[in-house]
Motif scaffolding. Structure first.
Motif, PDB file in Angstrom:
ATOM      1  N   PHE A  60      -1.925   2.855   4.051  1.00 53.11           N
ATOM      2  CA  PHE A  60      -2.503   1.902   3.117  1.00 53.11           C
ATOM      3  C   PHE A  60      -2.205   0.494   3.659  1.00 53.11           C
ATOM      4  CE2 PHE A  60      -2.148  -0.149  -1.238  1.00 53.11           C
ATOM      5  CZ  PHE A  60      -3.521  -0.257  -1.368  1.00 53.11           C
ATOM      6  N   PRO A  61      -3.241  -0.304   3.997  1.00 52.38           N
ATOM      7  CA  PRO A  61      -3.020  -1.548   4.746  1.00 52.38           C
ATOM      8  C   PRO A  61      -2.058  -2.545   4.068  1.00 52.38           C
ATOM      9  CG  PRO A  61      -5.360  -1.039   4.622  1.00 52.38           C
ATOM     10  CD  PRO A  61      -4.658  -0.046   3.745  1.00 52.38           C
ATOM     11  N   ILE A  62      -2.040  -2.574   2.719  1.00 54.19           N
ATOM     12  CA  ILE A  62      -1.184  -3.554   2.051  1.00 54.19           C
ATOM     13  C   ILE A  62       0.294  -3.235   2.306  1.00 54.19           C
ATOM     14  CG2 ILE A  62      -0.561  -4.575  -0.193  1.00 54.19           C
ATOM     15  CD1 ILE A  62      -3.361  -5.269   0.917  1.00 54.19           C
ATOM     16  N   TYR A  63       0.631  -1.941   2.336  1.00 55.51           N
ATOM     17  CA  TYR A  63       2.025  -1.583   2.617  1.00 55.51           C
ATOM     18  C   TYR A  63       2.448  -2.072   3.994  1.00 55.51           C
ATOM     19  CZ  TYR A  63       1.966   1.629  -1.418  1.00 55.51           C
ATOM     20  OH  TYR A  63       1.894   2.164  -2.669  1.00 55.51           O
ATOM     21  N   SER A  64       1.600  -1.782   4.991  1.00 58.63           N
ATOM     22  CA  SER A  64       1.995  -2.210   6.340  1.00 58.63           C
ATOM     23  C   SER A  64       2.003  -3.737   6.432  1.00 58.63           C
ATOM     24  CB  SER A  64       1.098  -1.583   7.405  1.00 58.63           C
ATOM     25  OG  SER A  64      -0.246  -1.636   7.018  1.00 58.63           O
ATOM     26  N   ALA A  65       1.106  -4.398   5.681  1.00 58.27           N
ATOM     27  CA  ALA A  65       1.103  -5.865   5.696  1.00 58.27           C
ATOM     28  C   ALA A  65       2.411  -6.412   5.123  1.00 58.27           C
ATOM     29  CB  ALA A  65      -0.091  -6.399   4.900  1.00 58.27           C
ATOM     30  N   ILE A  66       2.892  -5.789   4.036  1.00 57.89           N
ATOM     31  CA  ILE A  66       4.144  -6.245   3.422  1.00 57.89           C
ATOM     32  C   ILE A  66       5.299  -6.103   4.413  1.00 57.89           C
ATOM     33  CG2 ILE A  66       5.884  -5.688   1.660  1.00 57.89           C
ATOM     34  CD1 ILE A  66       3.572  -4.909  -0.204  1.00 57.89           C
ATOM     35  N   ILE A  67       5.394  -4.917   5.015  1.00 60.14           N
ATOM     36  CA  ILE A  67       6.533  -4.666   5.919  1.00 60.14           C
ATOM     37  C   ILE A  67       6.480  -5.615   7.116  1.00 60.14           C
ATOM     38  CG2 ILE A  67       7.547  -2.961   7.492  1.00 60.14           C
ATOM     39  CD1 ILE A  67       6.494  -0.825   5.426  1.00 60.14           C
TER      40      ILE A  67
END
Lengths: 268, 248
Positions: A60-67
């Protein structure tokens, strides 16, 4: 006239937009007054790399963006101390690295077609799962800012003096950088990575023209941001415009109106 | 009990010795001036007293406690050379500026309460600026801003006050003003004041102790007739009385 409220995706977009519209200028006031407004710009390019990693690897792109943006924020804070007299250098390094990773992965990725909505923001992009993530992150960000309000304030006013007055500058700076990266990551869907920095900066620039105190500056900044976000989302619904661009142009318009009114009525 | 004890303290930046085996003592209501040329070690010693630098050798005791275990930093007030290095268009009121120094007294949730509000008013009364509570800091004159920064320091009611060249680039009138307020704090509230200054003539009128720094050594003088000439001569010779006795 309020027919846009009949659409589920519009309700979600407005809810997400208003949450982003509160936290972006809230964090932005501290960033701008520390003359670090470009951090938002650098982190958003890194967040784009995070999105690209997600699209490429199927997360899920938002998760990887957060990390990825939290890691980048910590790297900026470290570089900012290593290059104390050239703090902006750390931003240029991180921005370039983020964009480099993003372009390579977008090229490699089969799913790169979706990337445009992450670049420019898309109100149809906000799913019901996203709403919960955005709501959760918004509450965390507000709680942290409220708790460390006077510490962040002192650091923004005069970092050296704050340090000497016993404000724990190092941990607070790290906490603040994490808050900034969360803000950037949760704003991606509404304004897009290319324009997040503007939502952190422009409503605050308007608020600073009117605020006589720090609290009122925050209040005005959020007020102008919410007008821009709501107008932008509704206009983009009716005229099929990119939501990010519409929001930002609206906030620039508000800034110009305030500058004009201040000038004409000679308000100080 | 001594307010501050410095016992055989040495410090070097890389291989250059900046503080060489310095021992000094300060008591309640002392007003001490640190004077001496640039690079003589005055500010380095202040940085060690604020805990920002660690001595290579020797020991510093604050209120009888070794600085290594010292934690009650709100008892130490500090104004640095950087005090005016802030953005003049910063949107903050006098109240907000002073409240920020109560950060460590706000408890877990860091929220202001009426007790802390009362401290802010009291600190502003001390510098005669109560009516400026809700004024924007950048709209005040340099002298008024200086009073606000004294109030910010005094809001924690510190017992030891360290002033590291706070008057660089300040006009004569604001300097007099500053000395008058600090003098009152020293006399009326019995606070210990240590001030680093280049203006030997002006500060020696206020201080009851003058510590001359030269090449990392500190030469304390308690009293004597002071002039700039014998300050230079007396820098190394503690037997020369360079500071006038005055009603302290």
């Amino acid at each position: 006239m309020l027919e846009f409220l009949n659409y589920r995706f519009m309700k979600r977009a407005l809810l997400a937009g208003n949450l982003v519209g509160i936290v972006a200028p809230l964090v932005g006031v501290f960033l701008n007054l520390r003359r670090l407004s470009l951090i938002g710009h650098a982190l958003s390019h890194v967040a784009l790399a995070g999105v690209a990693i997600g699209l490429f690897a199927g997360f899920f792109p938002i998760y990887s963006a957060i990390i990825v943006s939290i890691i980048a924020a910590l790297a900026i804070e470290k570089l900012r101390r290593d290059y104390a007299d050239y703090a902006e250098l750390s931003l240029a390094i991180i921005l370039a690295a983020g964009l480099g990773i993003a372009t390579i992965l977008i090229n490699l990725s089969q799913r790169s077609a979706g990337i445009q909505s992450y670049l420019f923001g898309s109100i149809s992009l906000v799913g019901s799962r996203d709403i919960y993530i955005i709501l959760f992150l918004t509450l965390i960000i507000i709680a942290i800012i409220v708790k460390y309000y006077y510490g962040f304030f002192f650091l923004a006013f005069n970092e050296d003096e704050a340090r000497l007055a016993g404000v724990p500058a190092k941990p607070l700076n790290i906490i603040f950088m994490i808050v900034t990266s969360l803000t950037v990551a949760l704003s991606i869907q509404i304004v897009g990575t290319l324009l997040i920095a503007s939502l952190i900066t422009i409503p605050v620039a308007t608020g600073m023209l009117l605020g006589k105190s720090f609290k009122m500056t925050i209040f005005y900044s959020i007020f102008f941001s919410l007008i821009s976000v709501n107008s932008g989302i509704i206009l983009s619904f009716y005229y099929d415009l990119a939501s990010g661009g519409t929001i930002i142009l609206f906030s620039v318009l508000l800034l110009l109106v305030v500058i004009f009114i201040k000038k004409v009525f000679n308000i100080n | 009990m001594k307010v501050l004890e410095i016992n055989n303290v040495s410090f070097s930046y890389e291989k250059e010795v900046v503080i060489n085996n310095v021992s000094l003592e300060f008591e309640k209501s002392d007003f001490a001036a640190f004077v001496g040329p640039n690079g003589s070690g005055k500010s380095t010693l202040i940085k060690m007293i604020t805990g920002n630098l660690k001595p290579d050798q020797g020991e510093i005791k604050i209120f009888g406690k070794s600085i290594n275990n010292y934690s009650d930093w709100s008892r130490i007030g500090y104004i640095s050379q950087q005090v005016r290095d802030f953005n003049q268009s910063f949107p903050a009121t006098v109240r907000e500026i002073i409240a920020s120094n109560l950060y460590n007294k706000m408890g877990f949730l860091k929220i202001m309460n009426s007790k802390l509000e009362a401290k802010i008013i009291k600190a502003l009364e001390l510098v005669d600026m109560k009516n400026y509570l809700n004024r924007k800091i950048g709209n005040l004159s340099g002298g008024q801003q200086q009073r606000v920064f004294i109030a910010r320091m005094m809001v924690n009611d510190p017992d030891l006050i360290l002033l590291d060249e706070p008057l660089v680039g300040v006009d004569i009138r604001a300097q007099d003003d500053f000395y008058q307020i600090i003098g009152e704090i020293n006399n009326n509230l019995q606070k210990t004041v240590i001030m680093v200054s280049h203006d030997v003539n002006l500060i020696s009128k206020q201080a009851n102790k003058v510590i001359c720094f030269d090449n990392g050594e500190a030469y304390p003088h308690d009293s004597g007739d002071f002039s700039y000439q014998n300050y230079i001569e007396g820098l190394r010779d503690t037997s020369i009385r360079i500071i006038p006795e005055h009603g302290h």
